[in-house]
Design an enzyme around this catalytic site. Structure first.
Site, PDB file in Angstrom:
ATOM      1  N   GLU A 114      -5.645  -4.819  10.604  1.00  0.00           N
ATOM      2  CA  GLU A 114      -4.363  -3.715  10.862  1.00  0.00           C
ATOM      3  C   GLU A 114      -4.854  -2.937  12.126  1.00  0.00           C
ATOM      4  OE1 GLU A 114      -2.328  -2.929   6.967  1.00  0.00           O
ATOM      5  OE2 GLU A 114      -4.282  -1.575   7.240  1.00  0.00           O
ATOM      6  N   GLY A 145       2.177   2.536  10.331  1.00  0.00           N
ATOM      7  CA  GLY A 145       3.064   3.668  10.302  1.00  0.00           C
ATOM      8  C   GLY A 145       3.883   4.126  11.634  1.00  0.00           C
ATOM      9  N   HIS A 205      -9.729   1.138   4.718  1.00  0.00           N
ATOM     10  CA  HIS A 205      -8.330   1.435   5.367  1.00  0.00           C
ATOM     11  C   HIS A 205      -8.534   2.324   6.622  1.00  0.00           C
ATOM     12  CE1 HIS A 205      -4.129   2.593   6.000  1.00  0.00           C
ATOM     13  NE2 HIS A 205      -3.894   1.409   5.569  1.00  0.00           N
ATOM     14  N   SER A 241       3.487  -2.007  10.409  1.00  0.00           N
ATOM     15  CA  SER A 241       4.670  -1.916  10.622  1.00  0.00           C
ATOM     16  C   SER A 241       5.516  -3.324  10.343  1.00  0.00           C
ATOM     17  CB  SER A 241       5.143  -1.485  12.196  1.00  0.00           C
ATOM     18  OG  SER A 241       4.801  -0.081  12.338  1.00  0.00           O
ATOM     19  N   GLU A 246      -6.769   4.624   7.601  1.00  0.00           N
ATOM     20  CA  GLU A 246      -6.676   6.183   7.318  1.00  0.00           C
ATOM     21  C   GLU A 246      -8.074   6.460   6.607  1.00  0.00           C
ATOM     22  OE1 GLU A 246      -2.879   5.730   5.256  1.00  0.00           O
ATOM     23  OE2 GLU A 246      -2.023   5.026   7.168  1.00  0.00           O
ATOM     24  N   LYS A 289      -0.011   4.270  -0.327  1.00  0.00           N
ATOM     25  CA  LYS A 289      -0.770   5.420   0.191  1.00  0.00           C
ATOM     26  C   LYS A 289      -0.343   6.702  -0.692  1.00  0.00           C
ATOM     27  CE  LYS A 289       0.438   3.794   4.770  1.00  0.00           C
ATOM     28  NZ  LYS A 289       0.141   3.769   5.953  1.00  0.00           N
ATOM     29  N   ASN A 312       0.863  -1.198   0.013  1.00  0.00           N
ATOM     30  CA  ASN A 312       0.051  -0.040   0.038  1.00  0.00           C
ATOM     31  C   ASN A 312       0.972   1.158  -0.165  1.00  0.00           C
ATOM     32  OD1 ASN A 312      -1.777   2.023   0.314  1.00  0.00           O
ATOM     33  ND2 ASN A 312      -2.225   1.541   2.577  1.00  0.00           N
TER      34      ASN A 312
HETATM   35  C1  PEP Z   1      -0.809   0.260   5.747  1.00  0.00           C
HETATM   36  O1  PEP Z   1      -0.874   1.248   5.415  1.00  0.00           O
HETATM   37  O2  PEP Z   1      -1.877  -0.427   5.501  1.00  0.00           O
HETATM   38  C2  PEP Z   1       0.283  -0.047   6.724  1.00  0.00           C
HETATM   39  C3  PEP Z   1       0.116  -1.158   7.271  1.00  0.00           C
HETATM   40  O3  PEP Z   1       1.395   0.693   6.930  1.00  0.00           O
HETATM   41  P1  PEP Z   1       2.680   0.665   7.545  1.00  0.00           P
HETATM   42  O4  PEP Z   1       3.265  -0.836   7.034  1.00  0.00           O
HETATM   43  O5  PEP Z   1       3.531   1.611   7.121  1.00  0.00           O
HETATM   44  O6  PEP Z   1       2.496   0.430   9.157  1.00  0.00           O
END
Ligand code: PEP
Length: 263
Positions: free
Chosen positions: A172, A178, A100, A218, A102, A11, A9
């Site tokens: 998630e 992040g 998601h 992460s 976000e 973003k 992803n």
């Molecule tokens: C994500 O954006 O779905 C995500 C898991 O981000 P990150 O790996 O940066 O934590």
């Protein structure tokens, strides 16, 4: 057995040129590792809308899938700034990320929005990757299972049993996205097993065997094995660490090695 999925992803990152230069390096590394292009895991890139046509054209007959990070549920109309499901399908997308965190927390997306998007994606032949997860406050209040099962029940309220194979869930935890602070693999596995139980309760015993469930938050090449070596974890959704083609290739390779014993 479910085929693992390792998804990037991106973003709101990368121009079209940057997406194409990532693609060149990543594909070269991947095909050097799997010279017959018979990749034992599904690999998907989720660039910004603008880079989708270029990447779909580049990988048209290749085993690297492209998806969108969001979409609207309506077919067309007066929805300024939105992108419709048939447009993604027409561009060559196979997948779409829905719900998601976000989108939910920054843009106010609700379970009701996710429900409409899940149905629209399936109606247009797109495979939804439905994101669910709790905030830190919810985890600390011992509300993880309640929150995650609410999101799962909502999203699956419009999914027919025969469509389960087209759907992926990504667990998630919001506090792990992040932040560099990944979930403990035991905790991720517990929640994922809970997701499977919720799905079994809706559709009947063992139906969740047809459903891919990923972990996200992460993930990097150094920790991907600790998640993907758990039988119930069918792959990972990767944000920050997927922006670098060498690192994302390592995540695919390490993830595959962790999964080999189940394939
Ligand atoms: C994500 O954006 O779905 C995500 C898991 O981000 P990150 O790996 O940066 O934590």
């Amino acid at each position: 057995m479910r085929k693992p999925l390792i998804a990037a992803n991106w973003k709101m990152n990368k121009t079209i040129g940057e997406a194409l230069s990532f693609a060149g390096v990543f594909a070269e590394r991947l095909y050097r590792r799997f010279p017959d292009k018979n990749i034992p895991v599904d690999v998907a890139l989720f660039p910004s809308f603008l880079s989708i046509p270029a990447l779909c054209a580049l990988f048209a007959n290749e085993p690297i899938h492209i998806g969108a990070q969001n979409m609207h549920w309506e077919k067309s109309g007066a929805f300024t700034g939105e992108v419709a499901p048939y447009m993604l399908k027409d561009a060559g997308c196979a997948f779409v990320i829905l719900g998601h965190s976000e989108r939910r927390h920054i843009f106010g997306e609700t379970d009701e929005d996710v429900i409409k998007k899940v149905r629209a994606a399936l109606d247009h032949g797109l495979n939804p990757v439905i994101c669910v997860g709790e905030t830190l406050e919810e985890r600390e209040a011992d509300e993880t299972d309640r929150v995650v099962s609410r999101m799962v029940k909502a999203a699956f309220s419009v999914v027919d049993p025969e469509e389960l194979r087209s759907v992926t869930v990504a667990y998630e935890p919001v506090w792990a996205i992040g932040t560099g602070r990944e979930a403990r693999p035991d905790d991720a596995e517990d929640v994922i097993l809970g997701i499977r139980k919720t799905v079994d309760a809706i559709y009947g015993q063992d139906t969740s065997e047809n459903l891919r469930v990923l972990y996200g938050g992460s993930v990097k090449s150094k920790n991907v094995r600790s998640f993907m070596s758990r039988e119930s974890v069918d792959g990972v959704l990767v944000g920050g660490a997927s922006l670098d083609p060498e690192e994302f290739f390592k995540i695919v390779d390490e993830g595959y090695k962790a999964r080999r014993k189940f394939l």
